[in-house]
Design an enzyme around this catalytic site. Structure first.
Site, PDB file in Angstrom:
ATOM      1  N   PRO A  44      17.324  19.636  25.998  1.00  0.00           N
ATOM      2  CA  PRO A  44      17.586  18.446  25.398  1.00  0.00           C
ATOM      3  C   PRO A  44      18.922  17.974  25.905  1.00  0.00           C
ATOM      4  O   PRO A  44      19.027  16.875  25.757  1.00  0.00           O
ATOM      5  CB  PRO A  44      18.031  18.796  23.843  1.00  0.00           C
ATOM      6  CG  PRO A  44      17.980  20.265  23.844  1.00  0.00           C
ATOM      7  CD  PRO A  44      17.281  20.788  25.063  1.00  0.00           C
ATOM      8  N   GLU A  68      19.217  28.449  21.509  1.00  0.00           N
ATOM      9  CA  GLU A  68      20.307  27.635  21.873  1.00  0.00           C
ATOM     10  C   GLU A  68      20.626  27.070  23.079  1.00  0.00           C
ATOM     11  O   GLU A  68      21.467  26.393  23.387  1.00  0.00           O
ATOM     12  CB  GLU A  68      21.625  28.165  21.368  1.00  0.00           C
ATOM     13  CG  GLU A  68      21.581  28.528  19.879  1.00  0.00           C
ATOM     14  CD  GLU A  68      21.307  27.477  18.970  1.00  0.00           C
ATOM     15  OE1 GLU A  68      21.739  26.487  19.190  1.00  0.00           O
ATOM     16  OE2 GLU A  68      20.394  27.717  18.155  1.00  0.00           O
ATOM     17  N   ARG A 111      -1.617  12.005  35.083  1.00  0.00           N
ATOM     18  CA  ARG A 111      -2.324  10.572  35.022  1.00  0.00           C
ATOM     19  C   ARG A 111      -1.906   9.729  36.312  1.00  0.00           C
ATOM     20  O   ARG A 111      -2.883   8.973  36.608  1.00  0.00           O
ATOM     21  CB  ARG A 111      -1.625   9.690  33.920  1.00  0.00           C
ATOM     22  CG  ARG A 111      -1.855   9.998  32.562  1.00  0.00           C
ATOM     23  CD  ARG A 111      -1.054   9.426  31.613  1.00  0.00           C
ATOM     24  NE  ARG A 111      -1.249   7.787  31.594  1.00  0.00           N
ATOM     25  CZ  ARG A 111      -2.144   6.963  31.623  1.00  0.00           C
ATOM     26  NH1 ARG A 111      -3.312   7.447  30.876  1.00  0.00           N
ATOM     27  NH2 ARG A 111      -2.433   5.689  31.560  1.00  0.00           N
ATOM     28  N   ASP A 171       0.027   0.222  33.054  1.00  0.00           N
ATOM     29  CA  ASP A 171       0.630   1.008  31.831  1.00  0.00           C
ATOM     30  C   ASP A 171       1.837   0.318  31.643  1.00  0.00           C
ATOM     31  O   ASP A 171       2.578   0.032  32.604  1.00  0.00           O
ATOM     32  CB  ASP A 171       0.911   2.532  32.255  1.00  0.00           C
ATOM     33  CG  ASP A 171      -0.302   3.137  31.978  1.00  0.00           C
ATOM     34  OD1 ASP A 171      -1.383   2.978  31.472  1.00  0.00           O
ATOM     35  OD2 ASP A 171      -0.233   4.600  32.204  1.00  0.00           O
TER      36      ASP A 171
HETATM   37 CL1  6GU Z   1      13.116  19.188  26.981  1.00  0.00          CL
HETATM   38  N1  6GU Z   1      13.743  20.503  24.994  1.00  0.00           N
HETATM   39  C1  6GU Z   1      14.066  20.535  23.692  1.00  0.00           C
HETATM   40  N2  6GU Z   1      14.365  21.914  23.226  1.00  0.00           N
HETATM   41  N3  6GU Z   1      14.258  19.575  22.736  1.00  0.00           N
HETATM   42  C2  6GU Z   1      14.016  18.476  23.497  1.00  0.00           C
HETATM   43  C3  6GU Z   1      13.797  18.290  24.761  1.00  0.00           C
HETATM   44  C4  6GU Z   1      13.668  19.314  25.438  1.00  0.00           C
HETATM   45  N4  6GU Z   1      13.662  16.999  25.205  1.00  0.00           N
HETATM   46  C5  6GU Z   1      14.076  16.357  24.051  1.00  0.00           C
HETATM   47  N5  6GU Z   1      14.526  17.135  22.883  1.00  0.00           N
END
Ligand code: 6GU
Length: 248
Positions: free
Chosen positions: A89, A116, A154, A169
């Site tokens: 994230p 984490e 795709r 798209d």
């Molecule tokens: Cl790639 N991993 C995680 N754990 N949460 C996320 C993500 C990735 N992308 C958005 N949220």
């Protein structure tokens, strides 16, 4: 194109990869997906892949040795240069231009995070790209890896039946509009009818209607996509009856 996925949960992948377009692309050898368990590279009695963070705090951190060793070993399985991507994230946002960029690679190694996060030395040593699929937190990178594989596949030549369909798209280069409403049979269902124009046979009118629909929907839901002046201009010129689009 070859994908390798490194994960602590390899069982999550076969179901997804075994269906639909992905299965067809794999069966036709347009793409190869190999899934590996990071734990296979863990050492010690307990084959531990994560540990508590130095300095304290909640959660567990993925250990440097099993991740670095697994990525190195997997990279050696093929002579083609691999692009290494960490799913986290904290990464840069995955978007269609990035999908297009990845679809030009021969090989992508996707590393799924859990817990984490990763020991920072994994990033310092491997210097991977770090990708996030959006502004929300998932329990791990596995679903994100599937998203990346799906979006990239795709775009590979021969995967979609109709080559035009990925060009059209939403979000592909040259198209920054959401898709218009679509209808199929029956013409009427519980009093809900298909718009007359789609049954008119007038291809120019249909194209015009669709463009206006797309533009209106994009303006309502995703005005951020209209920042591109080229798109704005095209629709100001062509949908002259639309008051807001005239204003630009
Ligand atoms: Cl790639 N991993 C995680 N754990 N949460 C996320 C993500 C990735 N992308 C958005 N949220």
């Amino acid at each position: 194109m070859r994908f390798d996925v490194l994960t602590l949960f390899p069982e999550m992948f076969p179901g997804y990869l075994g269906q639909s377009l992905l299965k067809k692309a794999i069966d036709r050898n347009l793409v190869d997906v190999h899934v590996h368990n990071i734990r296979d590279w863990a050492t010690g009695l307990h084959r531990q892949v994560d540990d508590r963070p130095f300095g304290g705090g909640p959660g567990m951190v993925l250990k440097v040795e099993p991740v670095v060793e697994s990525v190195r070993a997997v990279c050696r399985k093929d002579t083609r240069q691999a692009r290494v991507v960490l799913l986290t994230p904290r990464g840069r946002r995955f978007d269609q231009p990035y999908v297009e960029r990845l679809s030009g690679s021969d090989r992508v190694v996707l590393v799924c995070g859990r817990y984490e996060g990763f020991d920072q030395r994994i990033i310092d040593i491997l210097e991977p790209a770090e990708l996030s699929i959006g502004d929300y937190v998932l329990n791990g990178g596995e679903v994100a890896a599937m998203v990346v594989i799906d979006a990239v596949i795709r775009l590979l030549p021969g995967v979609l039946g109709d080559e035009q369909s990925s060009v059209d798209d939403s979000f592909s280069s040259g198209n920054r509009l959401l898709e218009c409403a679509q209808y199929t049979r029956p013409r009427e269902y519980r009093g809900y009818s298909v718009p007359d124009v789609l049954l008119s046979g007038d291809h120019q009118a249909i194209a015009q209607w669709r463009k206006e629909q797309s533009f209106r929907r994009t303006r309502q839901r995703r005005a951020d996509l209209l920042g591109h002046t080229a798109v704005n201009k095209e629709h100001i010129d062509e949908s002259g009856t639309d008051e807001a689009s005239r204003k630009g």
